[in-house]
Design a protein around this motif. Sequence first.
Motif, mmCIF file in Angstrom:
data_model
loop_
_atom_site.group_PDB
_atom_site.id
_atom_site.type_symbol
_atom_site.label_atom_id
_atom_site.label_comp_id
_atom_site.label_asym_id
_atom_site.label_seq_id
_atom_site.Cartn_x
_atom_site.Cartn_y
_atom_site.Cartn_z
ATOM 1 N N ASN A 151 37.618 39.486 62.667
ATOM 2 C CA ASN A 151 37.614 40.944 62.756
ATOM 3 C C ASN A 151 36.527 41.335 63.749
ATOM 4 O O ASN A 151 35.423 41.700 63.360
ATOM 5 C CB ASN A 151 37.331 41.539 61.371
ATOM 6 N N GLY A 154 33.807 44.046 63.411
ATOM 7 C CA GLY A 154 33.744 44.422 62.001
ATOM 8 C C GLY A 154 33.124 43.319 61.166
ATOM 9 O O GLY A 154 32.924 42.196 61.629
ATOM 10 N N ASN A 155 32.831 43.653 59.913
ATOM 11 C CA ASN A 155 32.231 42.680 59.007
ATOM 12 C C ASN A 155 33.264 41.690 58.490
ATOM 13 O O ASN A 155 34.466 41.972 58.476
ATOM 14 C CB ASN A 155 31.592 43.396 57.815
ATOM 15 N N THR A 157 35.347 39.877 55.761
ATOM 16 C CA THR A 157 35.885 40.235 54.443
ATOM 17 C C THR A 157 36.745 39.084 53.946
ATOM 18 O O THR A 157 37.233 38.264 54.742
ATOM 19 C CB THR A 157 36.749 41.506 54.497
ATOM 20 N N GLY A 159 39.661 39.378 52.799
ATOM 21 C CA GLY A 159 41.000 39.592 53.340
ATOM 22 C C GLY A 159 41.173 38.954 54.708
ATOM 23 O O GLY A 159 42.218 38.360 55.006
ATOM 24 N N ALA A 160 40.166 39.056 55.561
ATOM 25 C CA ALA A 160 40.253 38.450 56.887
ATOM 26 C C ALA A 160 40.312 36.934 56.774
ATOM 27 O O ALA A 160 41.058 36.270 57.502
ATOM 28 C CB ALA A 160 39.051 38.883 57.732
ATOM 29 N N LYS A 184 24.975 35.832 56.915
ATOM 30 C CA LYS A 184 25.189 37.276 56.830
ATOM 31 C C LYS A 184 26.677 37.585 56.582
ATOM 32 O O LYS A 184 27.008 38.501 55.821
ATOM 33 C CB LYS A 184 24.745 37.941 58.134
ATOM 34 N N ASP A 192 31.646 42.208 48.897
ATOM 35 C CA ASP A 192 33.009 42.605 48.537
ATOM 36 C C ASP A 192 33.272 42.219 47.085
ATOM 37 O O ASP A 192 33.819 42.988 46.289
ATOM 38 C CB ASP A 192 34.040 41.853 49.395
ATOM 39 N N ALA A 195 31.468 44.328 44.610
ATOM 40 C CA ALA A 195 32.080 45.656 44.512
ATOM 41 C C ALA A 195 33.375 45.600 43.726
ATOM 42 O O ALA A 195 33.761 46.560 43.082
ATOM 43 C CB ALA A 195 32.333 46.200 45.921
ATOM 44 N N LEU A 196 34.036 44.439 43.827
ATOM 45 C CA LEU A 196 35.296 44.285 43.122
ATOM 46 C C LEU A 196 35.067 43.850 41.683
ATOM 47 O O LEU A 196 36.004 43.489 40.997
ATOM 48 C CB LEU A 196 36.173 43.259 43.854
ATOM 49 N N ARG A 199 35.823 39.904 40.240
ATOM 50 C CA ARG A 199 37.134 39.306 39.964
ATOM 51 C C ARG A 199 38.207 40.209 40.568
ATOM 52 O O ARG A 199 38.139 41.415 40.490
ATOM 53 C CB ARG A 199 37.339 39.224 38.446
ATOM 54 N N VAL A 200 39.165 39.613 41.191
ATOM 55 C CA VAL A 200 40.275 40.366 41.746
ATOM 56 C C VAL A 200 41.541 39.783 41.174
ATOM 57 O O VAL A 200 41.658 38.567 41.065
ATOM 58 C CB VAL A 200 40.311 40.252 43.292
ATOM 59 N N ALA A 201 42.453 40.629 40.823
ATOM 60 C CA ALA A 201 43.719 40.125 40.302
ATOM 61 C C ALA A 201 44.329 39.162 41.293
ATOM 62 O O ALA A 201 44.316 39.384 42.485
ATOM 63 C CB ALA A 201 44.666 41.302 40.065
ATOM 64 N N MET B 182 45.880 43.414 58.066
ATOM 65 C CA MET B 182 44.551 43.354 57.430
ATOM 66 C C MET B 182 44.181 44.715 56.866
ATOM 67 O O MET B 182 43.608 44.824 55.776
ATOM 68 C CB MET B 182 43.494 42.926 58.458
ATOM 69 N N GLU B 185 46.106 45.254 53.695
ATOM 70 C CA GLU B 185 45.564 44.410 52.618
ATOM 71 C C GLU B 185 44.326 45.045 52.016
ATOM 72 O O GLU B 185 44.146 45.107 50.800
ATOM 73 C CB GLU B 185 45.259 43.030 53.216
ATOM 74 N N HIS B 186 43.452 45.549 52.880
ATOM 75 C CA HIS B 186 42.228 46.158 52.368
ATOM 76 C C HIS B 186 42.534 47.473 51.659
ATOM 77 O O HIS B 186 41.886 47.833 50.682
ATOM 78 C CB HIS B 186 41.217 46.363 53.506
ATOM 79 N N GLN B 192 40.184 49.308 43.557
ATOM 80 C CA GLN B 192 39.112 48.596 42.841
ATOM 81 C C GLN B 192 37.808 48.627 43.618
ATOM 82 O O GLN B 192 36.739 48.471 43.041
ATOM 83 C CB GLN B 192 39.496 47.129 42.611
ATOM 84 N N SER B 193 37.893 48.794 44.924
ATOM 85 C CA SER B 193 36.686 48.726 45.747
ATOM 86 C C SER B 193 36.730 49.787 46.824
ATOM 87 O O SER B 193 37.447 49.636 47.818
ATOM 88 C CB SER B 193 36.575 47.347 46.390
ATOM 89 N N GLN B 202 38.570 51.651 59.167
ATOM 90 C CA GLN B 202 38.004 51.190 60.435
ATOM 91 C C GLN B 202 39.012 50.358 61.199
ATOM 92 O O GLN B 202 39.167 50.488 62.416
ATOM 93 C CB GLN B 202 36.741 50.365 60.145
ATOM 94 N N SER B 217 31.398 50.373 62.481
ATOM 95 C CA SER B 217 30.823 49.098 62.060
ATOM 96 C C SER B 217 29.312 49.197 62.224
ATOM 97 O O SER B 217 28.787 50.205 62.689
ATOM 98 C CB SER B 217 31.381 47.970 62.917
#
Lengths: 311, 226
Positions: A151, A154-155, A157, A159-160, A184, A192, A195-196, A199-201, B182, B185-186, B192-193, B202, B217
Amino acid sequence: MGANDPIYTTTEPGSDLLVSAVTSALRLSLLDRSGGGLLANPVVASGFIGRDAFMKALAAQVVSISWGADKFVTTAEGTNFTIYDLASDKSTVTPVRKGFARQISDMMRSFDSMSALQWANFVREGTWAWQQTVVSVMAALFPSFSATGGNSGGNATWGAIVADYLAMGQANVPGPYVLVMRPKDWANVAQDAYALGGRVAQSAQTDQFLQASNPGFKGVFMGGDLWIYTSDELSASGGDTISGMFGMGAIDWTARMPAPSPATRPLFWSPLWGVETDREALKSDDVIAYSTHLGASIGINAAGRQLPFVT
Amino acid sequence: MPVTDTRQHDEAPAGDSVVLDIKPDARERGRIPLPENRPFRYWADPTRVKHIKGKPELLPVKVHVEPGLQGTPSDADPTFIDGYQANKLGRVPVPMDMEVQAWGTTVKGYVIRKDIGRDRLGKQLYHYHDVWTRHTVFGRRVVTEFDQDGFDDFCKRVGKLPGIGELHPVIVDAERARVQRMADEHQRMAAQSPGSAQVAAQLAAQLEGDADEAPTSSRGRSGKKA
């Protein structure tokens, strides 16, 4: 870091050690010394070209052959079958000499009451330094992977990471894979997870992110198919730092040392790196030299992906 | 020494010279706390695309010339790694004397060589970085800033270099689809977040026009907005 001074009673760290000797207080500074964990990974170790395979030439060539690339094709009776080329690719690994040195005076060693500068510490440093050097050389190859994920700007994640993990499978790269990212970036992924709620389903593996953030091995994810490490050795490109995800065959590397010569005074000598001393009698100094011959190249380019995340 | 943090910088630099005076006495504590590294060049990869304010642009990649890497010999002859980039990967080298915008000024060349001191035997040490990266030393810490606007302009200029054709629509669509996936997905995790919702916004903003309207960012920006 200061100027590159030898270890004398009048220069750091010698001067500080003499003062510390009153309290006998000594510890390691904060650095990334985690490279050994990554090198022990079977994916990384599988790319090592050993001494027996690399004896007679300055450069080693590793050939990848595309067995199974072609399929049976319908061919009419009385007609010749098509003769196809057997496709192949090659990578060349060329080791180069790498190393550095330290210098310490007799005066300093005679006042080393805490044994902070004993020879074993130099040997241990050689191990750490060699491991970090190998990781650094491999990480410098990440920008040469053609496939780009991550990404940019971007940070990092989760998902990435999952998206890139799945893309590796789509490229026919057999698992397991290794992912090397910065501490980092790992911290961003762990945040992430916090914040979740940890645990994530359908993804209980995010529990494993709630670990210490020190550099090194972070865990095995995706059912054992993705090994994640952090390292400070990654390179930057255009405001991003380039992480790398790769499978077997992506990186070929070698490290080698000859047997020590009769004049060598080894503190530690291995087939991969060596630590030796030399005396400068006129100065009453000893020089400790760390050396290796190291090289790395991209093997199968499609077996890796670069993952840029914002620096 | 690792990068410590980044911050926004809105002023143009005083000048473009970053080569520091060499301290003649090796014992003097004058070494800049940056690691010694190797020169590099940027390469344009036709498959490495990024959307900048909704418009697809090439995203050049920095490749260091490191002995031992990709067949590079001890003398750091770049022929081997350059050959790999050009012949195997189909990348196009970005001229090292190209005029670029950095920190509000036009400069020639994108590589800066910073003197970081000498070793005990007088060997000169250098740290190489690009013109959009600025290091400021505070004691033993190094604060690093990055000129994102200048680099985005560089990406656009690279796309116009001779030898670099139009971006292939399949490549552009594939990158767009990847980023959109992506973002989706987010967005799915947003319930939840809340942080995931920001990331989704973003990512989506990259594809849809002015990225300044979306949550940004952590990268700093310099100069005025267009």
